[in-house]
Design an enzyme around this catalytic site. Structure first.
Site, short mmCIF file in Angstrom:
data_model
loop_
_atom_site.label_atom_id
_atom_site.label_comp_id
_atom_site.label_asym_id
_atom_site.label_seq_id
_atom_site.Cartn_x
_atom_site.Cartn_y
_atom_site.Cartn_z
N LYS B 99 0.85 -1.19 0.00
CA LYS B 99 0.00 0.00 0.00
C LYS B 99 0.88 1.23 0.00
CE LYS B 99 -3.74 -2.19 2.52
NZ LYS B 99 -4.10 -2.51 3.89
N SER B 100 1.85 1.28 -0.88
CA SER B 100 2.71 2.47 -0.91
C SER B 100 1.93 3.63 -1.48
CB SER B 100 3.99 2.20 -1.69
OG SER B 100 3.72 1.50 -2.87
N CYS B 101 0.67 3.37 -1.75
CA CYS B 101 -0.17 4.34 -2.43
C CYS B 101 -1.28 4.75 -1.48
CB CYS B 101 -0.79 3.66 -3.62
SG CYS B 101 -1.03 1.90 -3.35
N ILE B 102 -1.27 6.02 -1.09
CA ILE B 102 -2.29 6.47 -0.13
C ILE B 102 -2.96 7.71 -0.67
CG2 ILE B 102 -2.65 7.40 2.17
CD1 ILE B 102 -0.09 5.59 2.83
#
Lengths: 343, 102
Positions: B99-102
Site C-alpha cells: 500500500k505504498s499508495c495512499i
C-alpha cells in the site's frame, strides 16, 4: 508551570494551539508554538494559483492571525529535538523545555531526490506547484505558454493531498479550453500507481473523467531521472515520456529536523501510533498531520479529525489515563474537476 | 475465492494475492512465478526472502525501500520481475500488494 510545545504553525499546529488553549488549565500549562515563517500559506490555494483562479494575496496570510491569545508564538528556526532531555533547541540558541511535545512540522517537496529534476531547467520548463514559489512561477509560465506537451507527473507516493495532481490536470484542461488553445495542448498524466487514484472506486470514476477530457494516462511509471536536455522523463523500466512542459510533484519528505534529531523514518516521517497519535518511541511526544508516518492521506481534513482525537489524548496523557485508540484515517475530500464543477 | 495453484486449492483475493501466508511454500511460489512468465533463480529467491522478512516485521514495502535494501538495485529488480516489479514480486512471495499508495 508545565510546558507544552508545538513545533510547526501550519494547519495541524495551528489547530492544536486553538484546541489546547481552551482545554488545558491556564494556571498549570504554558503553551508555546514555534515556526520559522511569518507567513501562513493557504496550501490548497497552490492548486489554483497557476491558473490565475487565486491571487498570491489569497494564499499568503499572517501566521499570528490564526493563533489564539494565551499561546506563546515563537518565530524562529528549530535546530534540534533532544528527546532524552525533553528539550528543543532553536537556531538562535534558545532552549525550550517541554513536558509534552507535539510535532507538526509537515511535509516538504524534495526535487533533489531525482536526478535532473532540480537542474538548469527548474522553473524554466520543469515546475512543481506544491510550493508557493513553484505555483507562482508556473502561473507566469502558463500566461505566455504557446502550447505543446504538458506532462503532469507524480514522483513517488505518499504525497500531500493525493488527488491534487489529477485536479491539476482537470484544471489545465479547463484553463486551455478557456484560452481557446486546448487543441494546441497535449495533456498526459503520469503516475507510479497502477491507476488514476489509490482506491478502486475513485480510480474508475476518475479514469472516466480523464478519458472524457482527453487526458492521456501513463501508469506504473517509477521515475529514475529527468533528461532535461532532451525534455523527457525516464523510468526504471526504460519507459520514456516526452514533455515540453513538465509539472511534477517531487518526492515528499518530512522536515530535515526529524532526521537531524534521529526521529524520522526513511522519508523523515515520525513513527506514530496510528490510533493514538503518540510517537512510538517517546511517550511524551505526539505527532499530527503530514509529519506522521500514518497510512492516511496527508491532507488538512485528515489533520482536522486527528486534532480532535489528539486533544483528547493529550488531556488523557496529562491525567495519567489510558489513551483512546480512536483515529481511523478518516478524510473528506472535494475534487475539483474543472469548469466550476466538483465531486 | 479459491484457486488451484501447484495442484492445491489456495485462497486468493480478486487480484490473485494469497490471503493466508500459511498456504505459501516454494512449490506454490514457483507456480505463481510461472503464471507471471518468471522462472525462479537464486536472485529471485533472495528478493522473495527480503520481501517476506520486511512483511513479517510489518515494514512497508516501496521502490524506495528496495533502493536502500542492499539486496538488489532497482534496475535488476525490474529485470527480474518485468512489468510491475513490486506488484509481481509480492504476489509471488505470497504477501499482500503493497500500500505504498495512499
Amino acid at each position: 508551570m508545565k510546558n507544552l510545545v508545538i513545533l510547526g504553525a501550519g494547519t495541524s499546529g495551528t489547530m492544536m494551539a486553538n484546541h489546547l488553549v481552551s482545554s488545558l488549565p491556564k494556571k498549570e500549562w504554558k503553551i508555546s508554538i514555534v515556526d520559522q515563517y511569518k507567513t501562513h500559506y493557504y496550501q490548497p490555494g497552490f492548486l489554483f494559483l497557476p491558473f490565475d483562479i487565486y491571487t498570491t494575496k489569497q494564499v499568503k496570510k499572517k501566521g499570528s492571525k490564526f493563533l489564539p491569545k494565551g499561546v506563546n508564538y515563537i518565530q524562529e528556526k528549530i535546530d534540534l529535538i533532544v528527546p532524552e532531555n525533553n528539550k528543543v533547541l532553536l537556531a538562535d540558541g534558545q532552549e525550550l523545555q517541554y513536558d509534552v511535545l507535539i510535532v507538526a512540522t509537515g511535509t516538504k517537496t524534495v526535487p533533489e531526490e531525482i536526478e535532473g529534476m532540480k537542474g538548469p531547467k527548474w522553473y524554466e520548463n520543469i515546475f512543481d506547484f506544491y510550493t508557493y514559489e513553484g505555483a507562482k512561477a508556473l502561473r507566469n509560465k502558463f500566461r505566455t505558454w504557446e502550447g505543446g506537451k504538458l506532462v503532469v507527473h507524480i514522483t513517488e507516493m505518499p504525497i500531500k493531498c493525493p488527488v491534487a495532481p489529477l485536479e491539476f490536470a482537470f484544471l489545465a484542461d479547463s484553463y486551455f479550453k478557456n484560452k481557446g488553445m486546448r487543441d494546441k495542448v497535449d495533456i498526459t498524466f503520469v503516475t507510479p500507481l497502477d491507476g488514476a487514484f489509490t482506491k478502486p472506486r475513485a480510480t474508475e470514476a476518475l479514469h472516466y473523467l480523464l478519458e472524457e477530457k482527453n487526458i492521456k494516462e501513463v501508469t506504473d511509471f517509477n521515475i529514475e531521472r529527468v533528461d532535461y536536455e532532451n525534455n523527457k522523463i525516464i523510468d526504471y523500466a526504460d519507459t520514456e515520456v516526452d514533455y515540453d512542459l513538465l509539472v511534477t510533484v517531487p518526492t515528499n519528505m518530512g522536515d530535515p529536523l526529524l532526521e537531524r534529531s534521529g526521529l524520522g523514518d526513511d522519508l523523515n516521517y515520525i513513527p506514530t501510533n496510528k490510533a493514538t497519535l503518540q510517537s512510538t518511541d517517546h511517550e511524551n511526544i505526539f505527532a499530527i498531520g503530514d509529519a506522521t508516518n500514518l497510512p492516511a492521506s496527508k491532507a488538512g481534513s485528515v489533520a482536522h479529525f486527528e486534532a480532535e482525537i489528539l486533544t483528547d489524548n493529550i488531556l488523557r496523557y496529562i491525567n495519567n489515563e489510558e489513551l483512546k485508540e480512536d483515529f481511523d484515517g478518516h478524510a473528506n475530500c472535494f475534487i475539483e474537476t474543472g469548469i466550476g464543477t466538483c465531486f | 475465492m479459491k484457486k488451484i495453484i501447484a495442484d492445491r486449492e489456495i485462497d486468493v483475493n480478486e487480484e490473485g494475492y494469497l490471503v493466508d501466508f500459511n498456504q505459501w511454500d516454494k512449490e506454490v511460489c514457483r507456480s505463481l512465478a510461472e503464471e507471471q512468465g518468471i522462472s525462479m533463480t537464486d536472485r529471485h529467491w533472495d528478493v522473495i526472502e527480503y520481501l517476506q522478512d520486511k512483511h513479517q516485521k510489518e515494514e512497508p514495502l516501496s521502490i524506495r525501500g528496495i533502493k536502500k535494501s542492499g539486496v538488489i538495485n532497482i534496475k535488476e529488480f525490474y529485470s527480474l520481475f518485468p512489468g510491475g516489479p513490486l506488484k509481481k514480486s509480492t504476489l509471488i512471495a505470497g504477501i499482500p500488494k503493497p500500500k505504498s499508495c495512499i
